[in-house]
Design an enzyme around this catalytic site. Structure first.
Site, PDB file in Angstrom:
ATOM      1  N   GLY A 101      48.185  54.629  32.995  1.00  0.00           N
ATOM      2  CA  GLY A 101      47.906  54.536  34.511  1.00  0.00           C
ATOM      3  C   GLY A 101      49.137  54.803  35.014  1.00  0.00           C
ATOM      4  N   GLY A 104      52.054  52.900  33.084  1.00  0.00           N
ATOM      5  CA  GLY A 104      52.233  53.575  31.429  1.00  0.00           C
ATOM      6  C   GLY A 104      52.859  54.936  31.833  1.00  0.00           C
ATOM      7  N   ARG A 173      45.239  43.469  39.219  1.00  0.00           N
ATOM      8  CA  ARG A 173      44.181  42.490  40.108  1.00  0.00           C
ATOM      9  C   ARG A 173      43.784  43.341  41.283  1.00  0.00           C
ATOM     10  NH1 ARG A 173      45.614  36.335  40.256  1.00  0.00           N
ATOM     11  NH2 ARG A 173      43.946  35.667  41.655  1.00  0.00           N
ATOM     12  N   ARG A 179      41.396  35.319  39.090  1.00  0.00           N
ATOM     13  CA  ARG A 179      42.239  35.407  37.780  1.00  0.00           C
ATOM     14  C   ARG A 179      41.233  35.056  36.545  1.00  0.00           C
ATOM     15  NH1 ARG A 179      47.712  33.963  36.873  1.00  0.00           N
ATOM     16  NH2 ARG A 179      48.197  33.768  34.559  1.00  0.00           N
ATOM     17  N   THR A 210      50.280  44.139  30.161  1.00  0.00           N
ATOM     18  CA  THR A 210      49.172  44.017  30.990  1.00  0.00           C
ATOM     19  C   THR A 210      48.922  42.395  31.281  1.00  0.00           C
ATOM     20  OG1 THR A 210      48.012  45.339  29.429  1.00  0.00           O
ATOM     21  CG2 THR A 210      46.665  44.072  30.439  1.00  0.00           C
ATOM     22  N   ASN A 211      48.378  42.037  32.606  1.00  0.00           N
ATOM     23  CA  ASN A 211      48.198  40.786  33.115  1.00  0.00           C
ATOM     24  C   ASN A 211      46.803  40.149  32.906  1.00  0.00           C
ATOM     25  OD1 ASN A 211      50.738  40.324  34.585  1.00  0.00           O
ATOM     26  ND2 ASN A 211      50.150  41.625  36.326  1.00  0.00           N
ATOM     27  N   ARG A 242      63.745  41.625  40.724  1.00  0.00           N
ATOM     28  CA  ARG A 242      63.383  41.534  42.134  1.00  0.00           C
ATOM     29  C   ARG A 242      64.281  40.584  42.736  1.00  0.00           C
ATOM     30  NH1 ARG A 242      56.780  41.331  40.649  1.00  0.00           N
ATOM     31  NH2 ARG A 242      56.295  43.695  41.369  1.00  0.00           N
ATOM     32  N   HIS A 266      54.989  34.516  34.881  1.00  0.00           N
ATOM     33  CA  HIS A 266      54.833  35.671  35.911  1.00  0.00           C
ATOM     34  C   HIS A 266      53.780  35.229  36.613  1.00  0.00           C
ATOM     35  CE1 HIS A 266      55.236  39.574  36.964  1.00  0.00           C
ATOM     36  NE2 HIS A 266      54.119  39.954  36.790  1.00  0.00           N
TER      37      HIS A 266
HETATM   38  N1  LIG Z   1      53.762  42.207  33.585  1.00  0.00           N
HETATM   39  C1  LIG Z   1      54.010  42.474  34.536  1.00  0.00           C
HETATM   40  O1  LIG Z   1      55.123  42.367  35.311  1.00  0.00           O
HETATM   41  C2  LIG Z   1      53.325  43.718  35.284  1.00  0.00           C
HETATM   42  C3  LIG Z   1      53.545  44.477  36.367  1.00  0.00           C
HETATM   43  C4  LIG Z   1      52.734  45.604  36.858  1.00  0.00           C
HETATM   44  C5  LIG Z   1      51.582  45.557  36.325  1.00  0.00           C
HETATM   45  N2  LIG Z   1      51.069  44.918  35.212  1.00  0.00           N
HETATM   46  C6  LIG Z   1      49.728  45.033  34.503  1.00  0.00           C
HETATM   47  O2  LIG Z   1      49.940  46.114  34.029  1.00  0.00           O
HETATM   48  C7  LIG Z   1      48.462  46.750  33.960  1.00  0.00           C
HETATM   49  C8  LIG Z   1      48.190  48.032  34.252  1.00  0.00           C
HETATM   50  O3  LIG Z   1      48.601  48.315  35.399  1.00  0.00           O
HETATM   51  P1  LIG Z   1      48.636  49.865  35.910  1.00  0.00           P
HETATM   52  O4  LIG Z   1      49.198  49.575  37.806  1.00  0.00           O
HETATM   53  O5  LIG Z   1      49.104  50.730  35.298  1.00  0.00           O
HETATM   54  O6  LIG Z   1      46.883  50.062  35.966  1.00  0.00           O
HETATM   55  P2  LIG Z   1      46.205  51.297  36.057  1.00  0.00           P
HETATM   56  O7  LIG Z   1      44.866  51.030  36.239  1.00  0.00           O
HETATM   57  O8  LIG Z   1      47.082  52.413  36.881  1.00  0.00           O
HETATM   58  O9  LIG Z   1      46.104  51.834  34.700  1.00  0.00           O
HETATM   59  C9  LIG Z   1      45.629  51.012  33.542  1.00  0.00           C
HETATM   60  C10 LIG Z   1      45.200  52.275  32.575  1.00  0.00           C
HETATM   61  O10 LIG Z   1      44.521  51.486  31.631  1.00  0.00           O
HETATM   62  C11 LIG Z   1      43.705  52.354  30.806  1.00  0.00           C
HETATM   63  N3  LIG Z   1      42.988  51.855  29.742  1.00  0.00           N
HETATM   64  C12 LIG Z   1      41.889  50.701  29.838  1.00  0.00           C
HETATM   65  N4  LIG Z   1      41.372  50.308  28.651  1.00  0.00           N
HETATM   66  C13 LIG Z   1      42.157  50.944  27.686  1.00  0.00           C
HETATM   67  C14 LIG Z   1      42.126  51.164  26.498  1.00  0.00           C
HETATM   68  N5  LIG Z   1      41.301  50.565  25.758  1.00  0.00           N
HETATM   69  N6  LIG Z   1      43.084  52.067  25.909  1.00  0.00           N
HETATM   70  C15 LIG Z   1      43.847  52.614  26.515  1.00  0.00           C
HETATM   71  N7  LIG Z   1      43.826  52.712  27.878  1.00  0.00           N
HETATM   72  C16 LIG Z   1      42.958  51.886  28.419  1.00  0.00           C
HETATM   73  C17 LIG Z   1      42.877  52.916  31.945  1.00  0.00           C
HETATM   74  O11 LIG Z   1      42.125  54.130  31.603  1.00  0.00           O
HETATM   75  C18 LIG Z   1      44.019  53.138  33.058  1.00  0.00           C
HETATM   76  O12 LIG Z   1      44.544  54.385  33.095  1.00  0.00           O
HETATM   77  C19 LIG Z   1      47.416  45.721  34.866  1.00  0.00           C
HETATM   78  O13 LIG Z   1      46.972  44.837  33.850  1.00  0.00           O
HETATM   79  C20 LIG Z   1      48.605  45.231  35.930  1.00  0.00           C
HETATM   80  O14 LIG Z   1      48.242  43.926  36.336  1.00  0.00           O
HETATM   81  C21 LIG Z   1      52.004  43.943  34.843  1.00  0.00           C
END
Ligand SMILES: NC(=O)c1ccc[n+]([C@@H]2O[C@H](COP(=O)([O-])OP(=O)(O)OC[C@H]3O[C@@H](n4cnc5c(N)ncnc54)[C@H](O)[C@@H]3O)[C@@H](O)[C@H]2O)c1
Length: 398
Positions: A101, A104, A173, A179, A210-211, A242, A266
């Site tokens: 996504g 990634g 989210r 949450r 992942t959050n 940040r 976080h």
């Molecule tokens: N830790 C941090 O600082 C931080 C910062 C930003 C985002 N995040 C988190 O990262 C995660 C991803 O965010 P995003 O914006 O890329 O979301 P997104 O929806 O753009 O991408 C998530 C991807 O995961 C894929 N996915 C779901 N289940 C799967 C599985 N079993 N195997 C493989 N792929 C799978 C989905 O198809 C999707 O393409 C979220 O949980 C978000 O909250 C964390």
């Protein structure tokens, strides 16, 4: 120049034509011997055009031993097992990014651009998504100048052989999502991904993105059964960046000249110890007044929500991707830089044993050490409070 790996040999049928500029890894040579694959120099950089030069050189120095008429792959001595290899050949592990996504895809791009890996493997459950993004990223390799292959798959089995994994699979989210809702949805995804990691990449170091971050990092540790040193979470690198970037908006210094840590969770229990915030060694508290600093700390804590509100759909991804790639880079290069990483505390800083953002040094096999900063009593109390609340949330996961 390309790096010819064992995989290239395995895919060859009887003969593999390499360029005289290519680098053939020791393992590739061994596989070629085992499989009876002949390595032959040819193609775009074939030395055919060089033959007259060789002949001329021979005429000039007849006493020199004759050079072979048939071109061979580059000097075998260079690639003999145990012989020193060029750094870019010797240290080219594979890295996989699960979830193609927003975060990634950007992480895969950052990692490929480092040009430190044999390959970046991107995996997503959505058919074609990872493969499409991988191909798109690879199309820019000639312009950006990297030679790390980027592969995409909708099969989690493609992570096999990865030394490092960044897990971004999961929902961000959404407005109106509690949450708990987010935790339940993403916990299922982390369980699935974690089981694949345990089976297919049992020696990998995992960076969870992942959050909710601390809970998902804990869950990944539980499902894989990996030692805590190999299951890390990305949050503090982003939150500290940040803060530093927001401080730079006051004009005191450029972002990279500002040092700071972001510890704890976080989220609401983020702890930014001002006792360790400085500009080229000068305490930030001497450069900015208390009210300004307090406002910047608050804005840092709410930065994720601020971006979500502006985007209206999805959450931040450029700076999170940069942060995850920075952690991987620190491990691959053995960079002694101290980064804020979600780790298992094991009582560090007098906290309960849980997952918490702490300053850490990373190395090729994950966590090397938690750094003990001298914190003020109020900072230490905030950190211990954060650990307790995270531990409660982890208990609630079941
Ligand atoms: N830790 C941090 O600082 C931080 C910062 C930003 C985002 N995040 C988190 O990262 C995660 C991803 O965010 P995003 O914006 O890329 O979301 P997104 O929806 O753009 O991408 C998530 C991807 O995961 C894929 N996915 C779901 N289940 C799967 C599985 N079993 N195997 C493989 N792929 C799978 C989905 O198809 C999707 O393409 C979220 O949980 C978000 O909250 C964390």
């Amino acid at each position: 120049m390309s790096v010819i790996t064992a995989r290239d040999v395995e895919q060859a049928k009887g003969e593999l034509v390499v360029s005289s500029r290519d680098v053939v890894t020791p393992l590739a040579r061994e596989r070629a011997r085992d499989l009876g694959v002949a390595l032959r120099v040819g193609g775009a950089h074939a030395p055919a055009a060089q033959a007259p030069k060789v002949e001329l050189a021979r005429q000039r120095a007849r006493s020199e031993p004759a050079k072979p008429e048939v071109a061979l792959p580059p000097s075998a001595a260079l690639y003999r097992r145990g012989a020193p290899l060029p750094a870019h050949v010797a240290a080219r592990p594979r890295v996989a990014v699960v979830g193609a996504g927003h975060v990634g895809a950007s992480t895969a791009q950052r990692l490929a651009e480092l040009d430190r890996f044999d390959a970046v493997t991107l995996v997503d459950v959505v058919p074609g998504l990872a493969a499409g993004i991988a191909l798109d990223l690879w199309h820019g390799a000639a312009l950006r100048g990297f030679d790390t292959r980027i592969e995409g798959s909708d099969d989690l089995g493609a992570i096999a052989g990865a030394a490092y994994l960044v897990v971004t699979a999961g929902k961000p989210r959404q407005p109106g999502m509690s949450r708990t809702d987010l935790t339940n949805v993403n916990a299922e995804i982390i369980r699935t991904v974690g089981a694949a990691v345990r089976a297919k990449a049992p020696d990998a170091v995992v960076v969870v993105v992942t959050n909710p971050l601390e809970e998902m990092t804990h869950l990944m540790g539980e499902v894989t059964g990996f030692p805590a040193e190999r299951v890390l979470g990305m949050a503090g690198v982003l939150d500290a960046s940040r803060f530093r970037s927001l401080v730079a908006l006051t004009g005191v210094a450029r972002p990279a000249e500002i040092s700071a840590h972001a510890l704890g969770s976080h989220g609401p229990e983020m702890v930014i110890p001002l006792s360790h915030a400085s500009v080229r060694g000068e305490p930030l508290e001497r450069l900015l007044d208390t009210a300004t600093l307090g406002a910047i700390v608050e804005r840092t804590r709410d930065s994720g929500a601020e971006v979500v509100k502006l985007l209206q759909k999805g959450s931040a991804y450029f700076s999170p991707a940069e942060s995850a790639a920075r952690m991987i880079r620190a491990m691959v290069t053995g960079d002694p830089e101290v980064l804020d990483v979600c780790v298992r505390t094991r009582g560090a800083y007098g906290t309960v044993d849980t997952r918490l953002g702490l300053p850490a040094r990373l190395g090729p096999t994950g966590l090397v050490a938690i750094e003990e900063l001298a914190l003020r009593p109020n900072e230490l109390a905030a950190l211990r409070g954060a650990a307790e609340r995270i531990a409660e949330r982890i208990r609630a996961l079941g």
